[in-house]
Scaffold this motif. Structure first.
Motif, PDB file in Angstrom:
ATOM      1  N   GLY A 156      31.122  36.716  43.059  1.00  0.00           N
ATOM      2  CA  GLY A 156      29.801  37.259  43.342  1.00  0.00           C
ATOM      3  C   GLY A 156      29.453  37.473  44.798  1.00  0.00           C
ATOM      4  O   GLY A 156      28.320  37.820  45.102  1.00  0.00           O
ATOM      5  N   ASN A 157      30.391  37.295  45.714  1.00  0.00           N
ATOM      6  CA  ASN A 157      30.120  37.498  47.137  1.00  0.00           C
ATOM      7  C   ASN A 157      30.742  38.829  47.553  1.00  0.00           C
ATOM      8  O   ASN A 157      31.962  38.946  47.652  1.00  0.00           O
ATOM      9  N   LYS A 158      29.886  39.848  47.805  1.00  0.00           N
ATOM     10  CA  LYS A 158      30.388  41.197  48.115  1.00  0.00           C
ATOM     11  C   LYS A 158      31.382  41.203  49.266  1.00  0.00           C
ATOM     12  O   LYS A 158      32.419  41.851  49.200  1.00  0.00           O
ATOM     13  N   LYS A 159      31.054  40.481  50.325  1.00  0.00           N
ATOM     14  CA  LYS A 159      31.900  40.496  51.514  1.00  0.00           C
ATOM     15  C   LYS A 159      33.247  39.809  51.246  1.00  0.00           C
ATOM     16  O   LYS A 159      34.305  40.351  51.556  1.00  0.00           O
ATOM     17  N   ALA A 160      33.212  38.633  50.659  1.00  0.00           N
ATOM     18  CA  ALA A 160      34.445  37.866  50.420  1.00  0.00           C
ATOM     19  C   ALA A 160      35.279  38.463  49.290  1.00  0.00           C
ATOM     20  O   ALA A 160      36.507  38.457  49.357  1.00  0.00           O
ATOM     21  N   CYS A 161      34.627  38.981  48.263  1.00  0.00           N
ATOM     22  CA  CYS A 161      35.354  39.482  47.087  1.00  0.00           C
ATOM     23  C   CYS A 161      35.940  40.868  47.288  1.00  0.00           C
ATOM     24  O   CYS A 161      36.955  41.211  46.680  1.00  0.00           O
ATOM     25  N   GLY A 162      35.289  41.678  48.110  1.00  0.00           N
ATOM     26  CA  GLY A 162      35.781  43.038  48.314  1.00  0.00           C
ATOM     27  C   GLY A 162      35.796  43.820  47.012  1.00  0.00           C
ATOM     28  O   GLY A 162      34.787  43.905  46.309  1.00  0.00           O
ATOM     29  N   SER A 163      36.959  44.356  46.651  1.00  0.00           N
ATOM     30  CA  SER A 163      37.074  45.159  45.427  1.00  0.00           C
ATOM     31  C   SER A 163      36.975  44.304  44.160  1.00  0.00           C
ATOM     32  O   SER A 163      36.782  44.833  43.072  1.00  0.00           O
ATOM     33  N   LYS A 164      37.089  42.996  44.297  1.00  0.00           N
ATOM     34  CA  LYS A 164      36.971  42.095  43.136  1.00  0.00           C
ATOM     35  C   LYS A 164      35.519  41.725  42.837  1.00  0.00           C
ATOM     36  O   LYS A 164      35.255  41.017  41.874  1.00  0.00           O
ATOM     37  N   PHE A 165      34.579  42.214  43.653  1.00  0.00           N
ATOM     38  CA  PHE A 165      33.178  41.862  43.462  1.00  0.00           C
ATOM     39  C   PHE A 165      32.708  42.216  42.049  1.00  0.00           C
ATOM     40  O   PHE A 165      32.946  43.318  41.564  1.00  0.00           O
ATOM     41  N   GLY A 166      32.084  41.264  41.407  1.00  0.00           N
ATOM     42  CA  GLY A 166      31.547  41.470  40.059  1.00  0.00           C
ATOM     43  C   GLY A 166      32.519  41.161  38.942  1.00  0.00           C
ATOM     44  O   GLY A 166      32.130  41.160  37.767  1.00  0.00           O
ATOM     45  N   GLU A 167      33.778  40.890  39.288  1.00  0.00           N
ATOM     46  CA  GLU A 167      34.752  40.594  38.233  1.00  0.00           C
ATOM     47  C   GLU A 167      34.354  39.326  37.484  1.00  0.00           C
ATOM     48  O   GLU A 167      33.972  38.324  38.076  1.00  0.00           O
ATOM     49  N   CYS A 168      34.453  39.421  36.170  1.00  0.00           N
ATOM     50  CA  CYS A 168      34.117  38.305  35.294  1.00  0.00           C
ATOM     51  C   CYS A 168      35.317  38.056  34.386  1.00  0.00           C
ATOM     52  O   CYS A 168      35.617  38.854  33.509  1.00  0.00           O
ATOM     53  N   TRP A 169      35.988  36.948  34.623  1.00  0.00           N
ATOM     54  CA  TRP A 169      37.151  36.581  33.824  1.00  0.00           C
ATOM     55  C   TRP A 169      36.715  35.556  32.784  1.00  0.00           C
ATOM     56  O   TRP A 169      36.154  34.522  33.122  1.00  0.00           O
ATOM     57  N   LEU A 170      36.953  35.866  31.532  1.00  0.00           N
ATOM     58  CA  LEU A 170      36.651  34.934  30.449  1.00  0.00           C
ATOM     59  C   LEU A 170      37.957  34.294  30.011  1.00  0.00           C
ATOM     60  O   LEU A 170      38.945  34.993  29.762  1.00  0.00           O
ATOM     61  N   LYS A 171      37.963  32.965  29.926  1.00  0.00           N
ATOM     62  CA  LYS A 171      39.214  32.243  29.685  1.00  0.00           C
ATOM     63  C   LYS A 171      39.054  31.189  28.598  1.00  0.00           C
ATOM     64  O   LYS A 171      37.946  30.819  28.231  1.00  0.00           O
ATOM     65  N   LYS A 172      40.196  30.711  28.135  1.00  0.00           N
ATOM     66  CA  LYS A 172      40.237  29.650  27.124  1.00  0.00           C
ATOM     67  C   LYS A 172      41.122  28.532  27.660  1.00  0.00           C
ATOM     68  O   LYS A 172      42.256  28.756  28.057  1.00  0.00           O
TER      69      LYS A 172
END
Length: 160
Positions: free
Chosen positions: A114-130
């Motif tokens: 959720g950090n635009k600056k730190a995440c770059g192109s990964k911003f907003g990615e939501c990984w759902l895991k088990k």
């Protein structure tokens, strides 16, 4: 003059005392070494308690994660194709995969960038895991360089 017999009772208690002190010392050394040599155990315990503390909102949700923590696990939904604007939305997507009144959820861990600056192109990615074991979740990384926020969802049948 005959020999005086030594009383063997005090020496028996001394030997028993040394044996007891030795056993207690070994147990203490084992406990200390277990904690020192297994850092994942001690760090999981402290983070896990924070992870288990969830905030109940008025709609019955519990979506508060831990920043700078990346939990690992089998991906149920790939984050590169699954994006949201907030960690709460990511958490709600994971909660939506809980199917019944009782039993475990299909998704029990969410990871959000959720950090635009730190995440770059990964911003907003939501990984759902088990997780293999929800009570001892796999952790990829934690600390300052980590850009992820992670949380755990417990199903109704899973008690802490």
């Amino acid at each position: 003059m005959g020999r005086r017999q030594n009383d063997s009772e005090p020496s028996r208690f001394i030997s028993l005392s040394f044996l007891l002190v030795g056993l207690i010392s070994c147990a203490l050394v084992y406990t200390v070494l277990s904690v020192v040599l297994n850092p994942n155990l001690s760090s999981k315990g402290s983070n896990f308690e924070s992870l288990a503390l969830t905030e109940e909102s008025s709609d019955g949700g519990c979506c508060r994660g831990i920043e700078k923590l990346e939990l690992w696990g089998a991906a149920v939904k790939w984050g590169s194709d699954f994006k949201f604007n907030s960690s709460k939305e990511c958490c709600q997507a994971c909660k939506a995969m809980c199917t019944g009144i009782d039993g475990p959820c299909l998704c029990d861990t969410w990871v959000f960038c959720g950090n635009k600056k730190a995440c770059g192109s990964k911003f907003g990615e939501c990984w759902l895991k088990k997780q293999k074991d929800i009570f001892a979740p796999d952790r990829q990384e934690a600390g300052d360089p980590v850009i992820w926020t992670s949380g755990i969802i417990f199903g109704k049948g899973e008690v802490f």
